[in-house]
Design an enzyme around this catalytic site. Sequence first.
Site, PDB file in Angstrom:
ATOM      1  N   SER A 230     -43.488  24.490 -24.199  1.00  0.00           N
ATOM      2  CA  SER A 230     -43.339  24.392 -23.171  1.00  0.00           C
ATOM      3  C   SER A 230     -44.669  24.412 -21.736  1.00  0.00           C
ATOM      4  CB  SER A 230     -42.427  25.478 -22.945  1.00  0.00           C
ATOM      5  OG  SER A 230     -42.478  26.565 -22.173  1.00  0.00           O
TER       6      SER A 230
ATOM      7  N   LYS B 273     -44.699  30.862 -17.630  1.00  0.00           N
ATOM      8  CA  LYS B 273     -44.881  29.382 -17.529  1.00  0.00           C
ATOM      9  C   LYS B 273     -45.502  29.186 -15.692  1.00  0.00           C
ATOM     10  CE  LYS B 273     -40.411  28.246 -19.484  1.00  0.00           C
ATOM     11  NZ  LYS B 273     -41.205  27.722 -20.165  1.00  0.00           N
TER      12      LYS B 273
END
Length: 204
Positions: free
Chosen positions: A38, A76
């Site tokens: 990701s 993230k």
Amino acid sequence: MKYLKSFIREWGVFFLIIALVGLSRLFLWSNVRVEGHSMDPTLADGEILFVVKHLPIDRFDIVVAHEDEGNKDIVKRVIGLPGDTIRYENDKLYVNDQETDEPYLADYLKRFKEDKLQSTYTGDSWDGKKGEYFRSLAKKANAFTLDVNFNTSFTFTVPEGQYLLLGDDRLVSSDSRHVGTFKAKDIIGEAKFRFWPLKRIGTV
């Protein structure tokens, strides 16, 4: 008693250092292993990061946060700060109606425009069903950054005390678009340094 004093003199400093390192590990820093794709290409699967706790959270910081839904820690990037209105329109980011550049996306955006990342999602890291799935996602996408319904234009209003977190590989990342914004208490710290693998050692 003589031997005890000698032992303390020789080993006391060593044990003190160990105790201080342990306490700092508990309260000031930690390390995390990147799992999945990701954050490609900024961070790769399996890399190990040094994370500093209790730092101010700024836009575009890479942070480690605890996700209650999956009961796991994730890596993230901070896109939205408390109170922000975040809008995407055809891969353009607008923060409170001001267009804002995302240079860390430049490489994958270029590849998306070239062949929708079909050659990127091919190779040793993408063998089998995972590669097929990611290639199919990219092939039907009309932009690199989409919402959960594949819309190319969408808006988030970030609640006070919370943060909008997105992965850098927007097509495959599960992030705030799927699980919602993150409370400040759920953000463990900021990733500051990559110390594994050695060939990629350095700041992040």
